[in-house]
Design a protein around this motif. Sequence first.
Motif, PDB file in Angstrom:
ATOM      1  N   VAL A   1       0.591  -1.609   0.285  1.00 31.04           N
ATOM      2  CA  VAL A   1      -0.112   0.290  -0.073  1.00 31.04           C
ATOM      3  C   VAL A   1       1.319   1.185   0.123  1.00 31.04           C
ATOM      4  O   VAL A   1       1.682   1.444   0.422  1.00 31.04           O
ATOM      5  CB  VAL A   1      -1.013  -0.690   1.085  1.00 31.04           C
ATOM      6  N   GLY A   2       0.475   1.892  -0.955  1.00 31.59           N
ATOM      7  CA  GLY A   2       1.167   3.747  -0.878  1.00 31.59           C
ATOM      8  C   GLY A   2       2.483   3.243  -1.255  1.00 31.59           C
ATOM      9  O   GLY A   2       3.173   2.038  -1.717  1.00 31.59           O
ATOM     10  N   THR A   3       3.972   4.162  -0.945  1.00 32.10           N
ATOM     11  CA  THR A   3       4.804   4.048  -1.421  1.00 32.10           C
ATOM     12  C   THR A   3       5.739   4.107  -0.061  1.00 32.10           C
ATOM     13  O   THR A   3       5.771   4.958   0.612  1.00 32.10           O
ATOM     14  CB  THR A   3       5.305   5.320  -2.468  1.00 32.10           C
ATOM     15  N   PHE A   4       6.528   3.314  -0.325  1.00 35.80           N
ATOM     16  CA  PHE A   4       8.056   3.232   1.605  1.00 35.80           C
ATOM     17  C   PHE A   4       8.695   2.634   0.618  1.00 35.80           C
ATOM     18  O   PHE A   4       8.778   1.507  -0.171  1.00 35.80           O
ATOM     19  CB  PHE A   4       6.426   2.463   2.082  1.00 35.80           C
ATOM     20  N   GLY A   5       9.900   2.994   1.249  1.00 37.92           N
ATOM     21  CA  GLY A   5      11.556   2.351   0.722  1.00 37.92           C
ATOM     22  C   GLY A   5      11.391   1.231   2.099  1.00 37.92           C
ATOM     23  O   GLY A   5      10.811   0.645   2.656  1.00 37.92           O
ATOM     24  N   VAL A   6      12.543   0.251   1.263  1.00 37.51           N
ATOM     25  CA  VAL A   6      12.745  -1.156   1.762  1.00 37.51           C
ATOM     26  C   VAL A   6      14.571  -0.857   1.845  1.00 37.51           C
ATOM     27  O   VAL A   6      14.696  -0.672   1.657  1.00 37.51           O
ATOM     28  CB  VAL A   6      12.245  -2.529   1.407  1.00 37.51           C
ATOM     29  N   LEU A   7      14.952  -1.799   2.861  1.00 37.65           N
ATOM     30  CA  LEU A   7      16.277  -1.630   3.288  1.00 37.65           C
ATOM     31  C   LEU A   7      17.093  -2.726   2.041  1.00 37.65           C
ATOM     32  O   LEU A   7      18.177  -2.787   1.957  1.00 37.65           O
ATOM     33  CB  LEU A   7      16.975  -2.211   4.304  1.00 37.65           C
ATOM     34  N   ARG A   8      16.362  -3.786   0.860  1.00 39.20           N
ATOM     35  CA  ARG A   8      17.494  -4.257   0.510  1.00 39.20           C
ATOM     36  C   ARG A   8      16.140  -4.584  -1.290  1.00 39.20           C
ATOM     37  O   ARG A   8      15.142  -3.344  -0.754  1.00 39.20           O
ATOM     38  CB  ARG A   8      17.247  -6.009   0.926  1.00 39.20           C
ATOM     39  N   PRO A   9      16.915  -4.746  -1.942  1.00 29.53           N
ATOM     40  CA  PRO A   9      16.128  -5.202  -3.324  1.00 29.53           C
ATOM     41  C   PRO A   9      14.847  -6.685  -3.125  1.00 29.53           C
ATOM     42  O   PRO A   9      15.432  -6.816  -2.530  1.00 29.53           O
ATOM     43  CB  PRO A   9      17.324  -5.412  -4.672  1.00 29.53           C
ATOM     44  N   VAL A  10      14.020  -5.535  -4.028  1.00 29.02           N
ATOM     45  CA  VAL A  10      12.851  -6.817  -3.513  1.00 29.02           C
ATOM     46  C   VAL A  10      13.637  -8.007  -4.886  1.00 29.02           C
ATOM     47  O   VAL A  10      13.580  -8.034  -5.801  1.00 29.02           O
ATOM     48  CB  VAL A  10      11.504  -6.308  -4.288  1.00 29.02           C
ATOM     49  N   SER A  11      13.039  -9.026  -4.290  1.00 28.81           N
ATOM     50  CA  SER A  11      13.710 -10.274  -4.826  1.00 28.81           C
ATOM     51  C   SER A  11      12.835 -10.884  -5.670  1.00 28.81           C
ATOM     52  O   SER A  11      13.367 -11.670  -6.564  1.00 28.81           O
ATOM     53  CB  SER A  11      14.181 -11.189  -3.745  1.00 28.81           C
ATOM     54  N   GLY A  12      11.405 -11.096  -5.819  1.00 24.85           N
ATOM     55  CA  GLY A  12      10.571 -11.813  -6.574  1.00 24.85           C
ATOM     56  C   GLY A  12       9.039 -11.390  -5.863  1.00 24.85           C
ATOM     57  O   GLY A  12       9.016 -10.538  -4.986  1.00 24.85           O
TER      58      GLY A  12
END
Length: 131
Positions: free
Chosen positions: A100-111
Amino acid sequence: QEQLVESGGGSVQTGGSLRLSCAVSPSTYRTKFLAWFRQAPGKEREGVARITLSGGTADYADSVKGRFTISQDSAKNTVYLQMDSLKPDDTAMYYCAAAVGTFGVLRPVSGPFDPIQYNRWGQGTQVTISA
């Protein structure tokens, strides 16, 4: 803040069908992806299906391809998981998860089933398949 509520779980015999529902409140307006995950006792959480709400593109785990279908009803703010040809190995707690919405993650999404990209989770609904 969006909330997810699953329903439709139950107990059926091998070869049977169930349809799970994930209702998003107040709406799916800010939701980009919605996925179904499952977790059986003693096993890791497994992503089974994901839908991109803007275009309807679906992804499936190999274990459910050809048997499960994910779909959406935008007017009802609900995503469904139609499960056919059920097997005992499908027994698990099933959860829906939404990005939901836009949020940051700490590592690349793997799939498509990387849980790091989902920031809303439902409480789950139990599915039990008997032999």
